[in-house]
Every structure is written in C-alpha cells, then in structure tokens.
Design an enzyme around this catalytic site. Structure first.
Site, short mmCIF file in Angstrom:
data_model
loop_
_atom_site.label_atom_id
_atom_site.label_comp_id
_atom_site.label_asym_id
_atom_site.label_seq_id
_atom_site.Cartn_x
_atom_site.Cartn_y
_atom_site.Cartn_z
N CYS A 55 41.56 34.26 40.93
CA CYS A 55 42.97 34.65 40.84
C CYS A 55 43.48 34.59 39.41
CB CYS A 55 43.81 33.76 41.76
SG CYS A 55 43.92 32.05 41.16
N ALA A 58 43.51 31.21 37.83
CA ALA A 58 42.16 30.81 37.39
C ALA A 58 41.86 31.38 36.00
CB ALA A 58 41.11 31.30 38.39
N ARG A 89 34.89 24.09 34.96
CA ARG A 89 33.97 25.08 34.42
C ARG A 89 33.10 24.38 33.38
NH1 ARG A 89 36.41 28.60 30.63
NH2 ARG A 89 35.58 30.67 30.28
N HIS A 191 44.07 36.13 31.98
CA HIS A 191 43.65 36.10 30.57
C HIS A 191 44.78 36.63 29.71
CE1 HIS A 191 39.36 37.18 32.20
NE2 HIS A 191 39.62 35.89 32.35
FE1 CFM Z 1 34.61 36.89 29.47
FE2 CFM Z 1 33.04 36.93 31.29
FE3 CFM Z 1 35.52 36.00 31.63
FE4 CFM Z 1 33.73 34.65 30.18
FE5 CFM Z 1 33.05 33.03 32.30
FE6 CFM Z 1 32.44 35.39 33.35
FE7 CFM Z 1 34.85 34.42 33.70
MO1 CFM Z 1 32.83 33.29 34.88
S1 CFM Z 1 32.53 36.19 29.42
S2 CFM Z 1 35.81 35.08 29.82
S3 CFM Z 1 33.01 32.58 30.18
S4 CFM Z 1 34.84 38.00 31.32
S5 CFM Z 1 31.27 33.63 33.22
S6 CFM Z 1 31.48 37.32 32.68
S7 CFM Z 1 33.65 35.42 35.10
S8 CFM Z 1 34.50 32.31 33.67
S9 CFM Z 1 36.78 35.22 33.29
#
Ligand code: CFM
Length: 538
Positions: A55, A58, A89, A191
């Site tokens: 989500c 997260a 994490r 993000h």
């Molecule tokens: Fe970038 Fe990713 Fe992500 Fe990531 Fe991660 Fe990820 Fe993620 Mo899991 S590199 S920041 S450190 S998009 S592995 S493939 S899904 S936490 S939001």
C-alpha cells in the site's frame, strides 16, 4: 509453449471483463527497434485478485523513510499498521560514531496506538502528545509523522499538528506525510508522497560545506542486505564522495546537504526519478541513471560517473579499481557457469529489480523468460521517452506534483549546456532510462502486477529453473517444486550489488539451481490422489 498460448492460458479462467483488463497488462515483448509495445501499468488492481502489491503507507513509511536512522518515524494509527513502524525490511544501517545506542531509531516502533474513541472524537491531541513524548525521550533532530487509512477518513490535520510542534520545539524539524494506505494504487504513490516532503522540508537545509573532490548523491538505493555498504566501498576506493544516499544507510544531515552534490546518480528509477528532476531545476545538479546490480553494470556505471567529471586522474583510478576487482568476479562466474548456463529465470519484483537483476542472470548465462513489476509505471517498462504519452488518471492526479523553481541562492549549473552536449555525444546520457522491455528478448512475457493465480500458471507452463519475487510468493512457488529466491529481502543473503555482491549472487544462484531438493517437493495430495479425495469429501 508459444507466448501467445501462455498468455491465453493465463487469462482463460477470468470472467470476460477481467480478462480484457488483464490482457493489457500482459505483453508479449517484441523488442522493436523503435520502441516496444505499450503496456498498461500503474492502474488499480482488480478487486478479488490477490495482488503482490503493497500500500501507499508501505511505500512512504517503509520504503523511503524506513532506512534513515536518526529520524523518529511516528505512525499515527492503530497498532496493526504500526507493526510496520519499526524495522521490518532488511535495510541496514551503519550506526555511526555514536554506536548502536546513538541516534539510531530504526528498531523502535513509535505509534499513537489509536483506539475506537480516537476514531470517534479525533486523534490530534493524542498525536501532539506522542510527538511531545518522543521529543522528551530522545531529543531527535527530526520527527516524521505518517498517516494510516483511518486518519485520512476522520480528517485529523496531521500537518497542522506537526507545524505547531515544530514551532514549539525550535530545534526539531517535524513534518507529516498524508500517506494513507488507500491514497494511491500501490506503494509507488507512497514513494512520491515521501520524496516530496523530504524535498520540501529537508533537502537544502544545511549549507555547511561537505568536503570531497568528486561529489555525488546516490538516489534510489536502499541498502537492502548491505548493498549500499558495498557500493560505498567501491565509490570510496575510486575516490568518489557519496554525500547522500536516498535513503539506504542515510541520516538527516545527508538529505539536508544533498544540494551540494555535483552529480545525482539514480539507481532505482521508479522510486525517485522525479526527485532528480526537482534537484536539477532547483539546484542545477544533472542526473544520470546508474545500476550497481551486476559486475559489468557496476563497471559501466563507474565509468559513466568518471566520464562526467572529465578528470583524467579519476578515469584512471576507476579503471584501476575495475581491474583490481574483476578477477575475483570472473573466477566466481567460472565456477558457477557450468551449473547455471542455459537455465531460465522469472522475476517479478517491485519497480526496478525485475530489470536490474537480469544483468546478474546474464552474467550467469541465464535467460529471463518472463518478468514484470508490481507497481512500475509505463516509463519503467518502455523508457522515459513515453513519459509525455502517459495518461494522467484520477488516481495519479491524487498525488501531488511539486512546482519547483531555481533556488535564488543555491542554484548553480554544474556544467554549461555545451559541455553537457559534448558529454552526451560521448555517450553519457542525462535524464534517461531505457526501461525493461528493450533489454528483454522478443517473445518473452512482460507482466504488470502479477497475481498468485498467474504466477502459478506461469510456472506450470513455462517451467523456469528459478523464480524470483517476495515472501508472499515464496512458499506457493516452492510447493510447485521450483527454487525461489527473494529479491526484495534477499532471504538472509546479500549484498548482491557491486563486485562483491555479484560473487555472492553467483554462489547463491548456483546453490539454488543445482539443488535437487526442489524436485522432491510434492504436496501429500499430489502423491496420493485418495488423500485429495478425502479432503474434498470432508
Ligand atoms: Fe525501488 Fe524496487 Fe522499490 Fe527498492 Fe525494495 Fe523492490 Fe520495494 Mo521490495 S528497488 S525502492 S528496495 S522499486 S525490493 S524492486 S518492491 S521494497 S518499493
């Protein structure tokens, strides 16, 4: 099996409307010269489908803000969501000179622990009290407040509370994130919400000069399993100063001084590319795409950075480091290749790893036959050139785009337009990312927002030698008799970035694809049909 047939099988069980929608997110790659076919991405998951996604909360709290050790992350919400208030994490941190008990709050779970009465009467007072308590106990330089779903529903003004507390303290930067889980279609929205606030409230706050000759920032590296440590080791060896990583192994000060870098290197395009753009507009820092996953990709990225600084000493040093590091990498590859060559991989990870890790599999002589992202946008598949053609729907419009202008005092172009052009001609591409599809062979299957049903069907039909995804997928895939490697958390392994990381990865994949144990994995009812009958009849 032909990719068209596989696609048809993936869709076969769906009602027609669902099949129509999913069909647009399943693309048979054509690897055309002037682009790849269009894929639908960054849209809502169809209700009823068990998605691999997370989500918005997260993405904001966990992914972007989670790895910074000296910011108190306070979750405003019920205790269920607050499980994720602490380090869940595998983003590692170097506790710094103060030691593990210094300003490292990552292992704490700060929560307002909302109860029914807070939902009914409002939780602002409780939030103010929690901020005060955290301040009194730890005297941190910064407190970040995160909204969970109910906070948005009842309308608590977390920004006003944070502003008030910031003014009251005077020596602690308090700000909030409207990152309710439902805010966007996935963690990608989280993000964006996180990065906007970091940019608005922290970046550029500290003008005390950071020493270093070739100053860069690394954007979109989260130090999972120690990846960032390995990248920093290599950069240091080359004499490159990484003044801020967003956000693996980071501190508040790194963000606050990041405007002093002369180059921004974007690792995970998905989670942060817009910050690179904003920093260029506001401070004049150009950005390039880098990738430290894969030994060859690491060498290429280092050369790109050196080329940018146009300094013969740095260029020579980078070559020296590559020459020093590569023999061990090559030796490890040689040991693994007899077991890995010709094997097939599948990869379904967040928003960049399903692309980056193909480099490592290539080095092992393994082909990626199907891959996809959980929450990427079209540009992550098709390259940045499609950005102007991406439709902005209501869900995306919900996520703020900050209007940025050049900073009156701090804006300083790092290179002239002519110098940038000359570099482009030499192959240093700025503001560019080619995407996953052009790097995959024709006839491979690229699937956005894969779900449990499709994952299992894919494995049954295409029989990969290894499947890479996350913890939610791990056991269902293993039960199909296929080795599964977590590429979010790395299981208990890593680092996999840089040169040492490549060696670790070769050994791990060799171990997994060579093991016979997976072929013995059969559920009891698969071996004994009678047992299956017994389950059904009860
Ligand atoms: Fe970038 Fe990713 Fe992500 Fe990531 Fe991660 Fe990820 Fe993620 Mo899991 S590199 S920041 S450190 S998009 S592995 S493939 S899904 S936490 S939001």
């Amino acid at each position: 099996m032909a990719p068209e047939k596989v696609k048809a099988e993936l869709l076969a069980q769906y009602p027609p409307k669902v099949a129509r929608k999913r069909s647009k997110q399943i693309m048979i790659n054509e690897a055309l010269e002037n682009g790849t076919p269009e894929i639908t991405a960054n849209v809502r998951t169809i209700p009823g489908i068990i998605t691999m996604r997370g989500c918005t909360y997260a993405g904001c709290k966990g992914v972007i803000m989670g790895p910074t050790r000296d910011i108190v992350n306070l979750v405003h919400g019920p205790i269920g969501c607050s499980f994720y208030a602490w380090l869940t994490r595998r983003n590692q941190t170097d506790p710094g000179p103060e030691g593990p008990d210094g300003e490292n709050f990552m292992m704490y779970a700060f929560s307002t622990d909302m109860q029914d009465q807070d939902i009914i009467f409002g939780g602002e007072k409780k939030l103010a009290a929690a901020i005060q308590e955290a301040y009194d106990l730890f005297h941190p330089k910064s407190i970040a407040v995160f909204a969970t779903c109910p906070v948005g529903l009842i309308g608590d003004d977390i920004h006003a509370v944070s502003r008030k507390m910031k003014e009251k303290f005077g020596d602690c930067n308090v700000y909030a994130f409207s990152c309710e889980g439902y805010k966007g279609v996935s963690q990608s929205a989280g993000h964006h919400i996180a990065n906007n606030q970091v940019f608005r409230h922290i970046v550029g706050e500290d003008d005390r000069p950071v020493e270093g000759k070739y100053k860069i920032s690394l954007l979109g590296e989260y130090n999972i399993g120690g990846d960032g440590f390995e990248i920093d080791r290599i950069l240091k060896k080359c004499g490159i100063t990484n003044i801020a990583t967003f956000s693996g192994n980071s501190t508040y000060k790194q963000f606050a001084t990041a405007h002093q870098a002369d180059l921004n290197c974007v690792m995970c395009h998905r989670s942060i590319n817009y910050v690179a753009d904003m920093m260029e507009t506001k401070f004049g820092i150009p950005w390039i795409k880098v990738n430290f996953i894969g030994a060859k990709a690491t060498a290429k990225s280092l050369r790109k950075i050196a080329a940018y600084f146009e300094d013969a000493a740095l260029i020579a040093k980078v070559e020296e480091v590559i020459a020093e590091e590569m023999p061990a990498v090559e030796e490890a590859a040689k040991a693994a290749l007899p077991h890995t060559e010709g094997k097939k991989a599948m990869m379904f990870v967040g928003g960049s790893r399903a692309h980056h890790y193909q480099e490592l599999f290539n080095e092992l002589g393994m082909k990626t036959i199907s891959a996809g992202y959980e929450f990427a946008h079209r540009d992550d598949y098709e390259g940045r050139r499609v950005l102007p053609t991406i439709e902005v729907d209501a869900d995306s419009r919900n996520i703020e785009e900050i209007e940025v202008e050049a900073d009156a005092v701090r804006f300083k172009p790092r290179k002239t337009a002519e110098a940038m052009q000359a570099l482009e001609q030499k192959g240093v591409k700025f503001k560019d990312y080619e995407g996953l599809a052009p790097d995959m062979e024709a006839g491979t299957l690229i699937i956005d927002d894969l779900n449990q049903h499709e994952a299992e069907t894919l494995v049954k039909l295409m029989k990969p030698d290894i499947f890479c995804a996350g913890i939610k997928e791990k056991f269902s895939i293993q039960k199909l008799g296929v080795p599964m490697k977590q590429l979010h958390s790395y299981d208990s392994g890593g680092p996999y970035a840089g040169f040492q990381g490549a060696i670790n990865f070769y050994q791990e994949i060799d171990r997994l694809v060579s093991s016979k144990v997976w072929s013995y994995m059969k559920a009891p009812w698969q071996e004994n049909p009678q047992l299956s009958g017994a389950y059904v009849s009860q």
